[in-house]
Design a protein around this motif. Structure first.
Motif, PDB file in Angstrom:
ATOM      1  N   SER A 188       0.846  -1.208   0.000  1.00 24.61           N
ATOM      2  CA  SER A 188       0.000   0.000   0.000  1.00 24.61           C
ATOM      3  C   SER A 188       0.881   1.258   0.000  1.00 24.61           C
ATOM      4  O   SER A 188       0.422   2.350  -0.296  1.00 24.61           O
ATOM      5  CB  SER A 188      -0.924   0.001   1.216  1.00 24.61           C
ATOM      6  N   HIS A 189       2.167   1.100   0.342  1.00 24.75           N
ATOM      7  CA  HIS A 189       3.104   2.232   0.365  1.00 24.75           C
ATOM      8  C   HIS A 189       3.894   2.298  -0.947  1.00 24.75           C
ATOM      9  O   HIS A 189       4.120   3.376  -1.495  1.00 24.75           O
ATOM     10  CB  HIS A 189       4.059   2.061   1.552  1.00 24.75           C
ATOM     11  N   TYR A 190       4.311   1.120  -1.419  1.00 23.18           N
ATOM     12  CA  TYR A 190       5.070   1.050  -2.680  1.00 23.18           C
ATOM     13  C   TYR A 190       4.089   0.663  -3.782  1.00 23.18           C
ATOM     14  O   TYR A 190       3.940  -0.493  -4.139  1.00 23.18           O
ATOM     15  CB  TYR A 190       6.218   0.042  -2.553  1.00 23.18           C
ATOM     16  N   ASN A 191       3.386   1.686  -4.314  1.00 20.46           N
ATOM     17  CA  ASN A 191       2.323   1.440  -5.295  1.00 20.46           C
ATOM     18  C   ASN A 191       2.889   1.139  -6.674  1.00 20.46           C
ATOM     19  O   ASN A 191       3.903   1.716  -7.083  1.00 20.46           O
ATOM     20  CB  ASN A 191       1.418   2.670  -5.444  1.00 20.46           C
ATOM     21  N   TYR A 192       2.159   0.312  -7.421  1.00 15.84           N
ATOM     22  CA  TYR A 192       2.543   0.018  -8.801  1.00 15.84           C
ATOM     23  C   TYR A 192       2.463   1.288  -9.651  1.00 15.84           C
ATOM     24  O   TYR A 192       1.536   2.083  -9.528  1.00 15.84           O
ATOM     25  CB  TYR A 192       1.607  -1.046  -9.402  1.00 15.84           C
ATOM     26  N   SER A 193       3.450   1.472 -10.519  1.00 16.24           N
ATOM     27  CA  SER A 193       3.357   2.512 -11.551  1.00 16.24           C
ATOM     28  C   SER A 193       4.008   1.950 -12.803  1.00 16.24           C
ATOM     29  O   SER A 193       4.948   1.153 -12.716  1.00 16.24           O
ATOM     30  CB  SER A 193       4.073   3.792 -11.109  1.00 16.24           C
ATOM     31  N   LYS A 194       3.520   2.334 -13.958  1.00 17.43           N
ATOM     32  CA  LYS A 194       4.062   1.799 -15.211  1.00 17.43           C
ATOM     33  C   LYS A 194       5.507   2.278 -15.372  1.00 17.43           C
ATOM     34  O   LYS A 194       5.787   3.471 -15.224  1.00 17.43           O
ATOM     35  CB  LYS A 194       3.214   2.270 -16.388  1.00 17.43           C
ATOM     36  N   PRO A 195       6.444   1.357 -15.650  1.00 18.01           N
ATOM     37  CA  PRO A 195       7.850   1.782 -15.758  1.00 18.01           C
ATOM     38  C   PRO A 195       8.076   2.785 -16.880  1.00 18.01           C
ATOM     39  O   PRO A 195       7.453   2.701 -17.935  1.00 18.01           O
ATOM     40  CB  PRO A 195       8.596   0.476 -16.055  1.00 18.01           C
ATOM     41  N   SER A 196       8.989   3.693 -16.604  1.00 15.81           N
ATOM     42  CA  SER A 196       9.391   4.669 -17.622  1.00 15.81           C
ATOM     43  C   SER A 196      10.465   4.016 -18.508  1.00 15.81           C
ATOM     44  O   SER A 196      11.394   3.405 -17.999  1.00 15.81           O
ATOM     45  CB  SER A 196       9.959   5.882 -16.873  1.00 15.81           C
ATOM     46  N   THR A 197      10.304   4.124 -19.834  1.00 17.66           N
ATOM     47  CA  THR A 197      11.315   3.512 -20.726  1.00 17.66           C
ATOM     48  C   THR A 197      11.965   4.533 -21.661  1.00 17.66           C
ATOM     49  O   THR A 197      12.665   4.173 -22.602  1.00 17.66           O
ATOM     50  CB  THR A 197      10.682   2.386 -21.575  1.00 17.66           C
ATOM     51  N   SER A 198      11.716   5.803 -21.380  1.00 14.39           N
ATOM     52  CA  SER A 198      12.347   6.821 -22.219  1.00 14.39           C
ATOM     53  C   SER A 198      12.827   7.994 -21.352  1.00 14.39           C
ATOM     54  O   SER A 198      12.015   8.801 -20.943  1.00 14.39           O
ATOM     55  CB  SER A 198      11.333   7.308 -23.264  1.00 14.39           C
ATOM     56  N   PRO A 199      14.116   8.075 -21.016  1.00  8.99           N
ATOM     57  CA  PRO A 199      15.174   7.128 -21.380  1.00  8.99           C
ATOM     58  C   PRO A 199      15.104   5.867 -20.500  1.00  8.99           C
ATOM     59  O   PRO A 199      14.483   5.893 -19.424  1.00  8.99           O
ATOM     60  CB  PRO A 199      16.444   7.912 -21.075  1.00  8.99           C
ATOM     61  N   ILE A 200      15.749   4.800 -20.942  1.00 13.50           N
ATOM     62  CA  ILE A 200      15.830   3.599 -20.104  1.00 13.50           C
ATOM     63  C   ILE A 200      16.786   3.898 -18.956  1.00 13.50           C
ATOM     64  O   ILE A 200      17.912   4.365 -19.154  1.00 13.50           O
ATOM     65  CB  ILE A 200      16.263   2.375 -20.930  1.00 13.50           C
ATOM     66  N   THR A 201      16.283   3.667 -17.739  1.00 12.90           N
ATOM     67  CA  THR A 201      17.019   4.056 -16.524  1.00 12.90           C
ATOM     68  C   THR A 201      17.183   2.857 -15.600  1.00 12.90           C
ATOM     69  O   THR A 201      16.201   2.218 -15.233  1.00 12.90           O
ATOM     70  CB  THR A 201      16.242   5.173 -15.779  1.00 12.90           C
ATOM     71  N   PHE A 202      18.435   2.569 -15.252  1.00 13.65           N
ATOM     72  CA  PHE A 202      18.737   1.496 -14.298  1.00 13.65           C
ATOM     73  C   PHE A 202      18.991   2.135 -12.934  1.00 13.65           C
ATOM     74  O   PHE A 202      19.680   3.157 -12.843  1.00 13.65           O
ATOM     75  CB  PHE A 202      19.966   0.700 -14.749  1.00 13.65           C
ATOM     76  N   LEU A 203      18.430   1.523 -11.887  1.00 12.56           N
ATOM     77  CA  LEU A 203      18.562   2.078 -10.535  1.00 12.56           C
ATOM     78  C   LEU A 203      19.087   1.004  -9.588  1.00 12.56           C
ATOM     79  O   LEU A 203      18.593  -0.119  -9.567  1.00 12.56           O
ATOM     80  CB  LEU A 203      17.185   2.565 -10.043  1.00 12.56           C
ATOM     81  N   MET A 204      20.100   1.388  -8.800  1.00 11.88           N
ATOM     82  CA  MET A 204      20.595   0.508  -7.735  1.00 11.88           C
ATOM     83  C   MET A 204      20.474   1.261  -6.423  1.00 11.88           C
ATOM     84  O   MET A 204      20.878   2.422  -6.323  1.00 11.88           O
ATOM     85  CB  MET A 204      22.059   0.137  -8.008  1.00 11.88           C
ATOM     86  N   VAL A 205      19.887   0.599  -5.414  1.00  6.73           N
ATOM     87  CA  VAL A 205      19.739   1.197  -4.085  1.00  6.73           C
ATOM     88  C   VAL A 205      20.493   0.311  -3.102  1.00  6.73           C
ATOM     89  O   VAL A 205      20.131  -0.851  -2.908  1.00  6.73           O
ATOM     90  CB  VAL A 205      18.244   1.301  -3.681  1.00  6.73           C
ATOM     91  N   SER A 206      21.557   0.859  -2.513  1.00 10.71           N
ATOM     92  CA  SER A 206      22.403   0.020  -1.659  1.00 10.71           C
ATOM     93  C   SER A 206      23.424   0.874  -0.933  1.00 10.71           C
ATOM     94  O   SER A 206      23.824   1.924  -1.429  1.00 10.71           O
ATOM     95  CB  SER A 206      23.141  -0.984  -2.555  1.00 10.71           C
ATOM     96  N   ARG A 207      23.875   0.391   0.243  1.00 12.26           N
ATOM     97  CA  ARG A 207      25.038   1.022   0.864  1.00 12.26           C
ATOM     98  C   ARG A 207      26.231   0.833  -0.064  1.00 12.26           C
ATOM     99  O   ARG A 207      26.293  -0.160  -0.794  1.00 12.26           O
ATOM    100  CB  ARG A 207      25.326   0.371   2.225  1.00 12.26           C
ATOM    101  N   LEU A 208      27.179   1.755  -0.009  1.00 17.63           N
ATOM    102  CA  LEU A 208      28.327   1.678  -0.922  1.00 17.63           C
ATOM    103  C   LEU A 208      29.395   0.748  -0.354  1.00 17.63           C
ATOM    104  O   LEU A 208      30.457   1.178   0.097  1.00 17.63           O
ATOM    105  CB  LEU A 208      28.888   3.086  -1.201  1.00 17.63           C
ATOM    106  N   ILE A 209      29.061  -0.556  -0.352  1.00 21.40           N
ATOM    107  CA  ILE A 209      30.030  -1.546   0.125  1.00 21.40           C
ATOM    108  C   ILE A 209      30.307  -2.552  -0.991  1.00 21.40           C
ATOM    109  O   ILE A 209      29.473  -2.781  -1.867  1.00 21.40           O
ATOM    110  CB  ILE A 209      29.565  -2.260   1.425  1.00 21.40           C
ATOM    111  N   ASN A 210      31.504  -3.130  -0.936  1.00 22.53           N
ATOM    112  CA  ASN A 210      31.945  -4.039  -2.001  1.00 22.53           C
ATOM    113  C   ASN A 210      30.967  -5.182  -2.220  1.00 22.53           C
ATOM    114  O   ASN A 210      30.666  -5.552  -3.351  1.00 22.53           O
ATOM    115  CB  ASN A 210      33.330  -4.615  -1.660  1.00 22.53           C
TER     116      ASN A 210
END
Length: 381
Positions: A188-210
């Motif tokens: 209910s918090h992370y709602n579905y939305s149609k992905p954006s494909t223009s431009p194609i965007t890759f996302l990484m969410v993480s602490r900056l560890i090896n």
């Protein structure tokens, strides 16, 4: 119905609401929740806990680094609190709280001890290159603290971790072991939305560890940008003093270059997920079930992640319901090739994202996970 006293111990104040918010709300409805957490930096976290009438104590625990003095202080404070609160249910999660807390809770004869291991980390992999002494001490401490006891219900977030501890003879058939599907995700918090494909965007969410595969993401981004210069790469997450933090040189290269848009830590990832096409997490090891990937799936994003413990849980094995790809660990070339697949097949970004949303709903809904935790902790729903 008698109110139970539930005592939660963790090594990060952000995780209390990010990962356990819905669980704490549900627990607090008919019980009294106490938490022992490192210093609460965010006012929003402090205010919400206050609003829920959770009784909060703050520690100086550093979950990521080795400090004997700091750990001894934490152990002493925790012992005093367990004695004072006399909890009915003791729920520590993450490594140090589980090791120290489970041991102390047994000494204090707590009726139900439910430690949750949210990922084992590198000290428990077969080819760990960590200091051999530290590996040996960590494993011995865990074995000691999880010694079989009728009051002990051990919780894992994936079956690989529980099997690994059986192989290492830390656990045996006398232990009461349960597996839940990660921390769950609030659909209910992370709602579905149609992905954006223009431009194609890759996302990484993480602490900056090896261990999260930051270098592989960066190397793959360089390979793709040389061939598809309009592709966008984003990275969200803190760069802190973790023992496994990426080198300052690599951090500088990422933060000041134009290959990746580095955004630091953000309080709400949803707008960035919304403007992205695909979630990426090339993690090597040690995940329970990666939360950032679940959030992406809930919002309808296709996934590229590693065929490693925890991560592999997030990719549907049914080819008709494919929601992403598993790649070998430490393989930037394989990562780039799956990114290229999505660049050349942008319709699949939407189809895979939709499958991922359905998979998250069926398997990782926070309400399903929390109901399982309530059973394990013998709490009234």
């Amino acid at each position: 119905m008698t109110k139970k006293k539930i005592f939660i111990v963790c090594d990060s104040s952000r995780s209390l609401l990010d990962f356990r918010g819905k669980l704490i709300e549900k627990m607090q409805q008919h019980n009294q929740v106490y938490v022992f957490t490192p210093k609460i930096e965010l006012e929003s976290v402090r205010n919400r806990l206050k609003e829920l009438q959770v009784i909060t104590y703050e520690s100086k625990l550093d979950g990521s680094n080795v400090s004997v003095l700091s750990d001894l202080r934490f152990i002493y404070s925790l012992y005093k609190l367990i004695r004072a609160i006399k909890p009915d249910v003791f729920f520590p999660y993450t490594f140090k709280p589980v090791i120290y807390g489970s041991f102390l809770a047994k000494i204090c004869k707590v009726k139900l001890i439910a430690p949750m291991l949210t990922g084992l980390g590198y000290n428990f992999t077969e080819n760990s290159t960590s200091n051999k002494l530290i590996v040996k001490i960590t494993r011995s401490l865990l074995k000691l603290s999880l010694k079989p006891n009728p009051s002990l219900n051990i919780i894992f977030q994936n079956k690989d971790d529980s099997e690994r501890l059986i192989d290492l003879k830390i656990l045996n058939k006398k232990h009461q072991v349960y597996v839940v599907n990660g921390s769950g995700v609030d659909l209910s918090h992370y709602n579905y939305s149609k992905p954006s494909t223009s431009p194609i965007t890759f996302l990484m969410v993480s602490r900056l560890i090896n261990a999260k595969g930051i270098k592989e993401y960066y190397d793959a981004a360089k390979l793709i940008r040389s061939r598809f210069p309009l592709t966008v790469f984003k990275l969200i997450g803190p760069y802190d003093s973790n023992i496994d933090a990426i080198t300052p040189a690599l951090y500088q290269e990422i933060a000041s270059g134009d290959t990746i848009q580095y955004m630091g830590q953000v309080d709400d990832v949803r707008p960035e997920v919304e403007s992205s096409s695909v979630m990426v997490l090339p993690s090597y090891y040690g995940e329970g079930v990666p939360r950032s990937v679940l959030e992406g799936m809930a919002m309808g994003r296709a996934v590229i992640t590693s065929d490693s413990v925890g991560c592999r849980e997030t990719v549907n094995n049914d080819p008709k319901q494919a929601n992403g790809f598993l790649i070998p660990v430490k393989d930037a070339g394989a990562l780039a090739s799956k990114m290229e697949y999505f660049i050349n097949n942008s319709d699949d970004i939407i189809a895979y994202g939709n499958n991922g949303h359905q998979f998250a709903k069926a398997k990782f809904d926070v309400n399903i996970v929390n109901a399982a935790l309530f059973k394990i902790m013998q709490l009234q729903a």
